[in-house]
Design a protein around this motif. Structure first.
Motif, PDB file in Angstrom:
ATOM      1  N   CYS A  62      20.218   6.679 -28.382  1.00 20.54           N
ATOM      2  CA  CYS A  62      20.446   6.608 -26.933  1.00 20.54           C
ATOM      3  C   CYS A  62      19.573   5.517 -26.290  1.00 20.54           C
ATOM      4  O   CYS A  62      18.369   5.433 -26.576  1.00 20.54           O
ATOM      5  CB  CYS A  62      20.113   7.967 -26.332  1.00 20.54           C
ATOM      6  SG  CYS A  62      20.404   8.049 -24.574  1.00 20.54           S
ATOM      7  N   HIS A  64      18.481   5.540 -23.386  1.00 21.88           N
ATOM      8  CA  HIS A  64      17.550   6.161 -22.435  1.00 21.88           C
ATOM      9  C   HIS A  64      16.184   6.340 -23.095  1.00 21.88           C
ATOM     10  O   HIS A  64      15.299   5.495 -22.933  1.00 21.88           O
ATOM     11  CB  HIS A  64      18.139   7.500 -21.928  1.00 21.88           C
ATOM     12  CG  HIS A  64      17.266   8.215 -20.955  1.00 21.88           C
ATOM     13  ND1 HIS A  64      17.074   9.570 -20.998  1.00 21.88           N
ATOM     14  CD2 HIS A  64      16.523   7.759 -19.914  1.00 21.88           C
ATOM     15  CE1 HIS A  64      16.242   9.927 -20.009  1.00 21.88           C
ATOM     16  NE2 HIS A  64      15.914   8.832 -19.339  1.00 21.88           N
ATOM     17  N   LEU A  65      16.023   7.383 -23.880  1.00 21.60           N
ATOM     18  CA  LEU A  65      14.720   7.587 -24.524  1.00 21.60           C
ATOM     19  C   LEU A  65      14.866   7.764 -26.032  1.00 21.60           C
ATOM     20  O   LEU A  65      14.017   8.351 -26.684  1.00 21.60           O
ATOM     21  CB  LEU A  65      13.986   8.776 -23.882  1.00 21.60           C
ATOM     22  CG  LEU A  65      13.380   8.433 -22.503  1.00 21.60           C
ATOM     23  CD1 LEU A  65      12.949   9.688 -21.753  1.00 21.60           C
ATOM     24  CD2 LEU A  65      12.169   7.511 -22.660  1.00 21.60           C
ATOM     25  N   GLY A  66      15.987   7.270 -26.534  1.00 21.36           N
ATOM     26  CA  GLY A  66      16.079   7.086 -27.979  1.00 21.36           C
ATOM     27  C   GLY A  66      16.574   8.236 -28.822  1.00 21.36           C
ATOM     28  O   GLY A  66      16.479   8.185 -30.050  1.00 21.36           O
ATOM     29  N   SER A  67      17.108   9.280 -28.203  1.00 26.04           N
ATOM     30  CA  SER A  67      17.575  10.406 -29.033  1.00 26.04           C
ATOM     31  C   SER A  67      18.662   9.953 -30.006  1.00 26.04           C
ATOM     32  O   SER A  67      19.461   9.062 -29.707  1.00 26.04           O
ATOM     33  CB  SER A  67      18.136  11.512 -28.128  1.00 26.04           C
ATOM     34  OG  SER A  67      18.730  12.529 -28.916  1.00 26.04           O
ATOM     35  N   CYS A  84      24.593  12.783 -24.725  1.00 21.87           N
ATOM     36  CA  CYS A  84      23.310  12.773 -25.439  1.00 21.87           C
ATOM     37  C   CYS A  84      22.659  14.150 -25.355  1.00 21.87           C
ATOM     38  O   CYS A  84      22.615  14.775 -24.292  1.00 21.87           O
ATOM     39  CB  CYS A  84      22.394  11.716 -24.832  1.00 21.87           C
ATOM     40  SG  CYS A  84      20.753  11.716 -25.589  1.00 21.87           S
ATOM     41  N   PHE A  86      19.567  14.967 -25.410  1.00 22.36           N
ATOM     42  CA  PHE A  86      18.189  15.022 -24.896  1.00 22.36           C
ATOM     43  C   PHE A  86      18.160  15.233 -23.372  1.00 22.36           C
ATOM     44  O   PHE A  86      17.524  16.150 -22.871  1.00 22.36           O
ATOM     45  CB  PHE A  86      17.480  13.717 -25.290  1.00 22.36           C
ATOM     46  CG  PHE A  86      15.978  13.764 -25.297  1.00 22.36           C
ATOM     47  CD1 PHE A  86      15.256  14.907 -24.945  1.00 22.36           C
ATOM     48  CD2 PHE A  86      15.245  12.630 -25.669  1.00 22.36           C
ATOM     49  CE1 PHE A  86      13.881  14.937 -24.955  1.00 22.36           C
ATOM     50  CE2 PHE A  86      13.858  12.649 -25.688  1.00 22.36           C
ATOM     51  CZ  PHE A  86      13.184  13.802 -25.324  1.00 22.36           C
ATOM     52  N   HIS A  87      18.894  14.399 -22.598  1.00 18.79           N
ATOM     53  CA  HIS A  87      18.912  14.567 -21.136  1.00 18.79           C
ATOM     54  C   HIS A  87      20.320  14.510 -20.569  1.00 18.79           C
ATOM     55  O   HIS A  87      20.522  14.356 -19.381  1.00 18.79           O
ATOM     56  CB  HIS A  87      18.063  13.497 -20.445  1.00 18.79           C
ATOM     57  CG  HIS A  87      16.711  13.302 -21.040  1.00 18.79           C
ATOM     58  ND1 HIS A  87      16.451  12.371 -22.034  1.00 18.79           N
ATOM     59  CD2 HIS A  87      15.527  13.947 -20.809  1.00 18.79           C
ATOM     60  CE1 HIS A  87      15.191  12.430 -22.379  1.00 18.79           C
ATOM     61  NE2 HIS A  87      14.596  13.369 -21.663  1.00 18.79           N
ATOM     62  N   PHE A  89      22.827  12.218 -20.747  1.00 19.49           N
ATOM     63  CA  PHE A  89      23.556  11.003 -20.369  1.00 19.49           C
ATOM     64  C   PHE A  89      24.917  11.012 -21.065  1.00 19.49           C
ATOM     65  O   PHE A  89      25.025  11.400 -22.231  1.00 19.49           O
ATOM     66  CB  PHE A  89      22.787   9.741 -20.792  1.00 19.49           C
ATOM     67  CG  PHE A  89      21.644   9.356 -19.879  1.00 19.49           C
ATOM     68  CD1 PHE A  89      20.943  10.320 -19.159  1.00 19.49           C
ATOM     69  CD2 PHE A  89      21.255   8.024 -19.759  1.00 19.49           C
ATOM     70  CE1 PHE A  89      19.878   9.958 -18.330  1.00 19.49           C
ATOM     71  CE2 PHE A  89      20.206   7.658 -18.931  1.00 19.49           C
ATOM     72  CZ  PHE A  89      19.512   8.627 -18.209  1.00 19.49           C
TER      73      PHE A  89
HETATM   74  S1  FES Z   1      17.439  10.154 -24.664  1.00 22.46           S
HETATM   75 FE1  FES Z   1      19.559  10.285 -24.310  1.00 22.46          FE
HETATM   76  S2  FES Z   1      19.708  11.064 -22.330  1.00 22.46           S
HETATM   77 FE2  FES Z   1      17.615  10.867 -22.630  1.00 22.46          FE
END
Ligand code: FES
Ligand SMILES: [Fe+2]
Length: 361
Positions: A62, A64-67, A84, A86-87, A89
């Protein structure tokens, strides 16, 4: 022995990820599962399709923060979008983030995507050196399906390189020595036109079905190679009057292993020219299905024989050839275009790319 011989050979080895179109999955696979996760060309990817059937092949991390986005980490599809874990998205099939649960989606939140192309339900993605866009195309139209049976598929994974596996298409000597084919004859020269290489050969093969000898097949094979991830053999067997297609799709996994996917399809044989042992009274569709499975099983036997060699060999940039070898060096010269950076740098492995023509046939 599962070591990687091509890499062991150091500077003499072709780079593990040549440029070109490489097989990803079949549409059928995507219909069975929402997201496919795999490693392809050394990249972790996810593959899914949206509600309109548009396929997206994207890097599996991702922005965003790499998930990790694959199902193993909880990635899922919602209304045709990749979500995603993790958060939350959400990404559409172009790779763009189009929604987040808590705020407007950042414009720059975009997945790295790979361009795709589909032929007869086979999905390929383009691997460009330095991520450059496609430099050439696969066939735009799928081959005729009318009168053809259902394709059957098998994939095998082993240490290897797509240049080495494809090289066997021009290596006529191994057809006799490894596979036991008889009367192997090159038909016409190997021709090269940009990314397209064509070759053709005839051979005969003694075959058995469930241990029962069913006689000798008299085969002519026309081979189309389009880069190192796509080759199609159009087979005509003269004694029965059977036509078959065989795609051999080599896909590098991680720089060591390759997936070799074989897809076989046989034309319906309504009136065999000769009796086929055990199949004489079967309805056409069942006979076609059995012949197709038989053709694929024969091919898999051949691949297993080759695999013993492929998974243990070392690449020889300057092979010491003999007159019966066919046009190995024409093929090697053809391959150089798929390593454009290395071509510029004149790596040792492509230092001897002048085609030589050997007497064949
Ligand atoms: S790492 Fe994917 S939405 Fe935050
Ligand atoms: Fe072979």
């Amino acid at each position: 022995m599962a070591t990687r011989q091509l890499q062991d050979a150091g500077a003499a080895s072709p780079p593990p990820f040549p440029e070109g179109w490489f097989f990803i999955a079949r549409r059928q696979d995507l219909e069975k599962t929402e997201i496919i996760q795999k490693t392809w060309m050394g990249v972790d990817i996810v593959i899914w399709r949206d509600d309109d059937g548009i396929v997206c092949v994207a890097e599996a991390y991702c922005p965003h923060l790499g998930s990790y986005l694959g199902p193993d980490a909880g990635g899922q599809i919602c209304a045709g979008r990749l979500v995603c874990p993790f958060h939350g998205f959400e990404f559409d099939a172009t790779g763009q983030c189009v929604k987040t649960p808590f705020a407007a989606p950042p414009r720059a939140a975009r997945l790295r995507v790979f361009e795709t192309h589909e032929i007869s339900g086979m999905i390929f993605a383009w691997w460009g050196i330095d991520a450059r866009p496609p430099q050439w195309q696969l066939p735009q139209e799928s081959p005729e399906e009318d009168g053809w049976g259902r394709p059957v598929v098998q994939t095998t994974r082993f240490p290897g390189h797509p240049q080495e596996t494809t090289e066997n298409a021009v290596d006529l000597a191994h057809l006799t020595y490894v596979h036991g084919f008889d009367r192997v004859q090159q038909v016409g020269p190997v021709t090269v036109e940009g990314p397209l290489l064509r070759t053709a050969f005839d051979f005969t093969q003694r075959v058995a079905l469930a241990g029962v000898p069913v006689g000798e097949f008299d085969v002519s094979a026309e081979v189309i190679v389009l880069g190192l991830g796509y080759s199609l053999v159009e087979v005509h067997e003269r004694s029965i009057g059977m036509d078959a297609r065989l795609w051999t799709l080599a896909t590098p996994v991680d720089g060591t292993l390759i997936d070799l996917t074989l897809i076989s399809q046989t034309r319906k044989v309504r009136h065999p020219k000769r009796r086929i042992v055990g199949m004489a009274f079967l309805p056409t569709s069942l006979r076609t299905e059995l012949l197709n499975r038989f053709a694929l099983s024969q091919e898999m036997i051949g691949v297993r024989q080759d695999e013993v060699i492929w998974s243990r060999k070392r690449y020889r940039p300057r092979p010491r050839l003999c007159r019966s070898d066919g046009e190995i060096m024409t093929y090697r010269a053809y391959c150089a275009q798929f390593y454009p950076q290395a071509e510029d740098a004149r790596q040792p492995w492509d230092s001897e790319i002048t085609p030589i023509r050997l007497a064949t046939g």
